[in-house]
Design a protein around this motif. Structure first.
Motif, short mmCIF file in Angstrom:
data_model
loop_
_atom_site.label_atom_id
_atom_site.label_comp_id
_atom_site.label_asym_id
_atom_site.label_seq_id
_atom_site.Cartn_x
_atom_site.Cartn_y
_atom_site.Cartn_z
N MET A 1 0.82 -1.25 -0.14
CA MET A 1 0.06 0.06 -0.16
C MET A 1 0.90 1.35 -0.03
O MET A 1 1.82 1.32 0.78
N LYS A 2 0.57 1.94 -0.85
CA LYS A 2 1.29 3.33 -1.08
C LYS A 2 1.09 4.24 0.17
O LYS A 2 0.11 4.42 0.77
N THR A 3 2.32 4.79 0.77
CA THR A 3 2.29 5.57 2.00
C THR A 3 2.21 7.15 1.37
O THR A 3 3.07 7.65 0.56
N LEU A 4 1.51 8.00 1.81
CA LEU A 4 1.40 9.25 1.47
C LEU A 4 2.03 10.00 2.31
O LEU A 4 2.48 9.87 3.40
N PRO A 5 2.45 11.14 1.68
CA PRO A 5 3.45 11.99 2.26
C PRO A 5 2.54 12.75 3.52
O PRO A 5 1.40 12.91 3.47
N SER A 6 3.47 12.86 4.54
CA SER A 6 3.01 13.41 5.87
C SER A 6 4.37 14.33 6.55
O SER A 6 5.17 14.05 6.18
N ALA A 7 3.85 15.32 7.39
CA ALA A 7 4.87 15.85 8.30
C ALA A 7 4.42 15.47 9.76
O ALA A 7 3.96 16.47 10.46
N THR A 8 4.84 14.33 10.17
CA THR A 8 4.22 13.81 11.42
C THR A 8 4.96 14.59 12.59
O THR A 8 4.20 14.84 13.51
N ASN A 9 6.16 15.03 12.66
CA ASN A 9 6.62 15.75 13.69
C ASN A 9 6.01 17.27 13.73
O ASN A 9 5.75 17.65 14.87
N SER A 10 5.82 17.93 12.70
CA SER A 10 5.35 19.29 12.43
C SER A 10 3.84 19.22 13.08
O SER A 10 3.45 20.14 13.83
N GLU A 11 3.14 18.02 12.55
CA GLU A 11 1.75 17.96 13.00
C GLU A 11 1.71 17.89 14.67
O GLU A 11 0.84 18.62 15.21
N ARG A 12 2.45 16.93 15.21
CA ARG A 12 2.54 17.00 16.86
C ARG A 12 2.92 18.29 17.27
O ARG A 12 2.15 18.80 18.35
N ILE A 13 3.72 18.98 16.93
CA ILE A 13 4.23 20.35 17.24
C ILE A 13 3.09 21.25 17.31
O ILE A 13 2.75 21.90 18.28
N VAL A 14 2.44 21.31 16.06
CA VAL A 14 1.26 21.88 15.80
C VAL A 14 -0.07 21.84 16.98
O VAL A 14 -0.50 22.96 17.44
N ILE A 15 -0.18 20.57 16.96
CA ILE A 15 -1.39 20.33 18.01
C ILE A 15 -1.15 20.35 19.16
O ILE A 15 -2.01 20.76 20.06
N ALA A 16 0.21 20.21 19.63
CA ALA A 16 0.62 20.54 21.23
C ALA A 16 0.54 22.04 21.38
O ALA A 16 0.60 22.29 22.57
N ALA A 17 1.02 22.83 20.38
CA ALA A 17 1.42 24.12 20.69
C ALA A 17 0.23 24.91 21.61
O ALA A 17 0.30 25.84 22.43
N PRO A 18 -1.01 24.74 21.48
CA PRO A 18 -2.06 25.30 21.82
C PRO A 18 -2.25 25.07 23.42
O PRO A 18 -2.67 25.86 24.33
N LEU A 19 -1.57 23.90 23.70
CA LEU A 19 -1.74 23.41 25.14
C LEU A 19 -0.26 23.98 26.04
O LEU A 19 -0.39 24.10 27.18
N MET A 20 0.45 24.77 25.17
CA MET A 20 1.65 25.24 25.84
C MET A 20 1.59 26.97 25.71
O MET A 20 2.38 27.46 26.64
N ARG A 21 0.93 27.42 24.44
CA ARG A 21 0.88 28.78 24.61
C ARG A 21 -0.79 29.22 24.17
O ARG A 21 -1.15 28.80 23.30
N GLU A 22 -1.10 30.13 25.08
CA GLU A 22 -2.38 30.72 24.74
C GLU A 22 -2.62 31.32 23.37
O GLU A 22 -3.72 31.20 22.93
N ASP A 23 -1.73 31.97 22.86
CA ASP A 23 -1.81 32.77 21.61
C ASP A 23 -1.68 31.67 20.35
O ASP A 23 -1.98 32.29 19.15
N ALA A 24 -1.42 30.66 20.48
CA ALA A 24 -0.95 29.65 19.20
C ALA A 24 -2.28 29.27 18.65
O ALA A 24 -2.49 29.05 17.51
#
Length: 440
Positions: A1-24
């Motif tokens: 099965m073909k693996t689609l492009p992703s940015a796993t590490n960047s996704e994790r940082i983006v999703i975690a950011a609001p929990l660490m910074r109110e303005d994110a």
């Protein structure tokens, strides 16, 4: 099965950011959508963040868990354990803009791969080529436009404006394409600007095609010319007359002297090194223009598009009134200029009423007005710049054949007014009024 492009590490940082910074959170919500995330856990969390934000509730772990339980998405989001791991694994939100960009880039790559699969399926299933072509164009523009879109805060807009003002004071024209006519370029703020739709309009015989060919010939960037009225060889003859200072009448009649041939060969050698492309199908639709333009901008780096001329173009839709059709054409050309970030020069006819009304000004001649644009007021609305060509010698023997005026009737970033130029019909050229053309 073909693996689609992703940015796993960047996704994790983006999703975690609001929990660490109110303005994110507002920054993320403004720039991303749920389907920008490849990981379904992150999609579920993004939608949860948005629901909490819209409700005006604080974004903390207990609130997130309650909202996930209420919506039935706690398991989809990885459960409480994933939330805890997310906060522990991400130690910093530095470079958040970069990571948002990485997420969007990965999304774009997935979209192109999905589009290629759709194209393959459509071809395998025997879809009509025209339908497949329309699917490619519409999907491609949607993908690229989505990448470019986004809410821009006023601080960024003002910062960019200051940069452009500073650049203009240093003589930087912001990527404008020079027309080769000094006074016209000055009034246009440097020339033809990327993203602008420029309408050059006149009654037949005034020199619309000549001016367009001159601009293409003088352009330092690759040019794509759509000619619905003349063949590429006819345009080539005009360019040779202009570049070689050879009598156009002699070229048409084949009555050339040895000195003429020398100038033609020299001009041909110069022009052959230029990257000017011609699309000369007489039955082009505006959709065809968009298809070809997008392809050549990507493959050839085209920096200027010329369409000669608007009233000869159609759309693929049938049954609409001509006024609505022209409105659709002008709208599509404006969107094309914005999407591809290049100036689009489109020639247009003026209606006959412009010659029937009484003259104005000291010469009492029928100078063109915006209301003279033929078949649709939408042309005036969509255009960033409207330039009329008016040669008084066409109406009065009191003016020499060389007399010509370029009337800037509309310009969002230009100064309105009349630019006096010289028309050299013998050599198919417009030149600056203060620089007499060479009559050799």
């Amino acid at each position: 099965m073909k693996t689609l492009p992703s940015a796993t590490n960047s996704e994790r940082i983006v999703i975690a950011a609001p929990l660490m910074r109110e303005d994110a959170l507002p920054e993320i919500l403004a720039q991303l959508r749920p389907d920008d995330f490849a990981d379904r856990r992150h999609r579920a969390l993004f939608e949860t963040y948005r629901a909490i934000h819209e409700a005006g509730a604080p974004l903390d772990l207990p609130t997130i868990v309650r909202e996930l339980e209420r919506s039935g998405n706690l398991e989809t989001a990885g459960g409480k354990a994933y939330l805890a791991d997310l906060i522990e694994a991400v130690s910093t939100t530095a470079g958040l803009d970069h990571h948002i960009g990485e997420v969007k880039t990965a999304k774009q790559r997935r979209a192109f791969l999905e589009l290629s699969d759709r194209i393959r399926r459509a071809v395998d299933e025997g879809e009509d080529p025209e339908s497949v072509n329309t699917m490619i164009r519409d999907a491609g523009v949607k993908i690229v436009s989505a990448r470019r879109s986004g809410v821009v805060p006023v601080r960024d807009a003002v910062a960019q404006a200051v940069k452009e003002i500073e650049a203009s004071t240093k003589g930087d024209d912001g990527g404008a394409i020079e027309t080769g006519l000094i006074e016209l370029d000055r009034k246009l703020g440097g020339g033809l600007r990327p993203g602008e739709l420029i309408i050059i309009a006149a009654r037949p015989g005034m020199g619309k095609s000549v001016l367009a060919a001159n601009i293409a010939e003088r352009c330092s960037k690759p040019v794509l010319v759509f000619s619905l009225e003349m063949t590429s060889s006819e345009i080539g003859k005009r360019m040779l007359a202009s570049a070689g200072r050879v009598d156009y009448g002699k070229i048409r009649e084949g009555n050339l002297l040895d000195g003429d041939w020398e100038r033609i060969i020299a001009a041909a050698n110069r022009l052959s090194g230029r990257r000017i492309f011609f699309e000369q199908r007489a039955s082009l639709t505006v959709e065809d223009v968009c298809d070809v333009a997008e392809r050549h901008v990507l493959r050839e780096g085209v920096g200027l598009i010329v369409v000669d001329y608007l009233q000869l173009m159609r759309t693929r839709k049938r049954g609409e009134s001509r006024e609505r059709e022209v409105a659709e054409i002008s709208r599509r050309l404006k969107v094309l200029a914005l999407d591809l970030r290049v100036p689009v020069v489109c020639l247009s006819q003026l209606n006959r009423e412009s010659e029937r009304r009484g003259g104005k000004g000291e010469d009492k001649l029928p100078w063109p007005m915006l209301s003279d644009l033929r078949e649709s007021g939408a042309i005036e609305q969509d255009a960033d710049v409207v330039v009329f060509i008016f040669r008084r010698s066409m109406y009065s023997k009191n003016f020499p054949e060389t007399d010509a005026n370029l009337v800037i009737a509309k310009g969002r970033n230009s100064r309105l007014g009349i630019v006096q130029v010289m028309f050299d019909g013998r050599h198919q050229r417009f030149t600056d009024a203060e620089i007499p053309p060479e009559w050799s």
